[in-house]
Design an enzyme around this catalytic site. Sequence first.
Site, PDB file in Angstrom:
ATOM      1  NE  ARG A 216      -2.693  -1.442   3.449  1.00  0.00           N
ATOM      2  CZ  ARG A 216      -3.037  -2.669   3.865  1.00  0.00           C
ATOM      3  NH1 ARG A 216      -3.795  -3.436   3.107  1.00  0.00           N
ATOM      4  NH2 ARG A 216      -2.634  -3.126   5.025  1.00  0.00           N
ATOM      5  CG  PHE A 235     -10.520  -8.161  -5.914  1.00  0.00           C
ATOM      6  CD1 PHE A 235     -11.550  -9.080  -5.954  1.00  0.00           C
ATOM      7  CD2 PHE A 235      -9.724  -8.010  -7.052  1.00  0.00           C
ATOM      8  CE1 PHE A 235     -11.777  -9.861  -7.089  1.00  0.00           C
ATOM      9  CE2 PHE A 235      -9.945  -8.771  -8.186  1.00  0.00           C
ATOM     10  CZ  PHE A 235     -10.971  -9.704  -8.204  1.00  0.00           C
ATOM     11  CG  ASP A 261     -14.871  -5.870  -1.764  1.00  0.00           C
ATOM     12  OD1 ASP A 261     -13.642  -5.968  -1.587  1.00  0.00           O
ATOM     13  OD2 ASP A 261     -15.678  -6.747  -1.390  1.00  0.00           O
ATOM     14  CB  SER A 262     -18.621  -8.736  -4.551  1.00  0.00           C
ATOM     15  OG  SER A 262     -17.710  -9.565  -3.870  1.00  0.00           O
ATOM     16  CG  ASP A 311      -4.988  -7.606  -2.669  1.00  0.00           C
ATOM     17  OD1 ASP A 311      -4.502  -8.747  -2.779  1.00  0.00           O
ATOM     18  OD2 ASP A 311      -5.065  -7.001  -1.577  1.00  0.00           O
ATOM     19  CB  CYS A 351      -3.186 -13.864  -1.105  1.00  0.00           C
ATOM     20  SG  CYS A 351      -4.948 -14.085  -1.327  1.00  0.00           S
TER      21      CYS A 351
HETATM   22  N1  SAH Z   1      -6.758  -5.096  -1.081  1.00  0.00           N
HETATM   23  C1  SAH Z   1      -7.423  -5.291   0.183  1.00  0.00           C
HETATM   24  C2  SAH Z   1      -7.673  -6.741   0.494  1.00  0.00           C
HETATM   25  C3  SAH Z   1      -8.478  -7.496  -0.536  1.00  0.00           C
HETATM   26  S1  SAH Z   1      -9.238  -8.946   0.056  1.00  0.00           S
HETATM   27  C4  SAH Z   1      -6.652  -4.588   1.289  1.00  0.00           C
HETATM   28  O1  SAH Z   1      -5.570  -4.028   1.036  1.00  0.00           O
HETATM   29  O2  SAH Z   1      -7.123  -4.586   2.432  1.00  0.00           O
HETATM   30  C5  SAH Z   1     -10.251  -9.452  -1.254  1.00  0.00           C
HETATM   31  C6  SAH Z   1     -11.577  -8.717  -1.384  1.00  0.00           C
HETATM   32  O3  SAH Z   1     -12.180  -9.159  -2.582  1.00  0.00           O
HETATM   33  C7  SAH Z   1     -12.602  -8.968  -0.299  1.00  0.00           C
HETATM   34  O4  SAH Z   1     -12.971  -7.737   0.282  1.00  0.00           O
HETATM   35  C8  SAH Z   1     -13.832  -9.597  -1.009  1.00  0.00           C
HETATM   36  O5  SAH Z   1     -15.066  -9.114  -0.527  1.00  0.00           O
HETATM   37  C9  SAH Z   1     -13.612  -9.139  -2.435  1.00  0.00           C
HETATM   38  N2  SAH Z   1     -14.154  -9.981  -3.510  1.00  0.00           N
HETATM   39  C10 SAH Z   1     -14.109 -11.327  -3.615  1.00  0.00           C
HETATM   40  N3  SAH Z   1     -14.610 -11.738  -4.805  1.00  0.00           N
HETATM   41  C11 SAH Z   1     -14.973 -10.617  -5.476  1.00  0.00           C
HETATM   42  C12 SAH Z   1     -15.522 -10.370  -6.764  1.00  0.00           C
HETATM   43  N4  SAH Z   1     -15.782 -11.371  -7.612  1.00  0.00           N
HETATM   44  N5  SAH Z   1     -15.757  -9.096  -7.137  1.00  0.00           N
HETATM   45  C13 SAH Z   1     -15.493  -8.070  -6.285  1.00  0.00           C
HETATM   46  N6  SAH Z   1     -14.942  -8.252  -5.062  1.00  0.00           N
HETATM   47  C14 SAH Z   1     -14.681  -9.499  -4.652  1.00  0.00           C
END
Ligand code: SAH
Length: 407
Positions: A216, A235, A261-262, A311, A351
Amino acid sequence: MKTLRLRAGKEKSILRRHPWIFDSAVAKGGADPGETVRVESAEGRVLAWAAFSPTSKIRARAWSFEEAECIDAAFLNRRVAAAVLARSRFDIASDSCRLIHGEADGLPGLVVDRYGQTLVAQFLSCGVERFKPILVEALLAHTDLKAIFERSDAHSRELEGLPEATGWLSEAPEVNGAPEAGQGTQLVLQEHQWQLGLDIARGHKTGFYLDQRDSRWRFAQYAQRLQFKRVLNCFCYSGGFTVAALSGLRATAAPHITSIDSSALALEAARANVALNGFEADAHTFLDADVNASLRLFLEQGQSFDAIVLDPPKFAPTAAHAERAARAYKDINRLALKLLTPGGVLFTFSCSGGISVDLFHKIVASAGLDAGVDGFILERLGAAPDHPMTIEFPEGEYLKGLVVMRR
Ligand code: SAH
């Protein structure tokens, strides 16, 4: 002391000090869940002391490879103390960190994150479950903290045959002077120069993705140097990369950040975090949507971005899921590379423990080929140092990232 006898020739990985003993390697022996067993080769040589797990494919996890070791409260206290000491030597620009990172800290199955004055723990194996009271006491003693919350609601508990368990393991901290059960789970952590709110009871994992701290920060630096106008954070969870981008773009005229985000809960936290850091509401848009569909839509609309973060959640928990996961990673990377402006920057991550560094590199390369987009690979990224990798446990290298600049 109960004994676990291995099949002939199955001692190789344990001689390399890899802590996992799979069910297929075991010839005979057993114990109660989490009970310490002496692991022996087919010839009767003592190899390790390990915690037995009757239902998991990982049938035992080694505590120690020293024959003279005794797995007791003093042993566990030494391991906790060593992990806490290591964090004081790591470069951690935050009041919060991963204090215990399971196998890498010699405590297989134990994850403990520190958020300011609160600890959040996940007991993910039979061994650490059995020693929970001792570990809780050790954690509080060696950190000098009073509050510890349990988030043992991860899927891996099921594989160990353990039920979910959540809630305070200590007295709940006082909220506004009044102790109230279940309160005090909404915290604010300080990362770099940002404040980020989280909910340790309702958030993902222990509440926050501490492992992306350094990435970040890198993103904020790129934003500042390259003065991105249009940023896409896919995400976004609680908006860590969004806050980083906004912070890096303080001096840029009218930047715009779109975060996807979903999860409605995640977006709620992300909105709150943007406000908490004092950024203008018109500089960002939050989309409650599927990333894949959104990327396709943006392409159809002819949109483009100067910086994109990808991510995603773990597409491949183990190597067995790697092939399907590889297609999913390739797909989003292909779309993202197409959406980048020339000179634009992609921060892309995986990850998944089941996707190696090399494989991830290949996936992104083949996404570029399919997209017809070439790029400079500027950097390789990984988890922050408080999520250490060790020589003996290569599975510890789960988070990997690439910074790609479109040519
Ligand atoms: N980048 C973030 C962490 C990401 S974790 C940070 O720095 O804190 C992954 C995220 O992806 C989660 O919040 C989850 O809700 C979201 N997610 C999972 N599948 C998804 C999709 N198909 N479309 C959008 N978001 C999604």
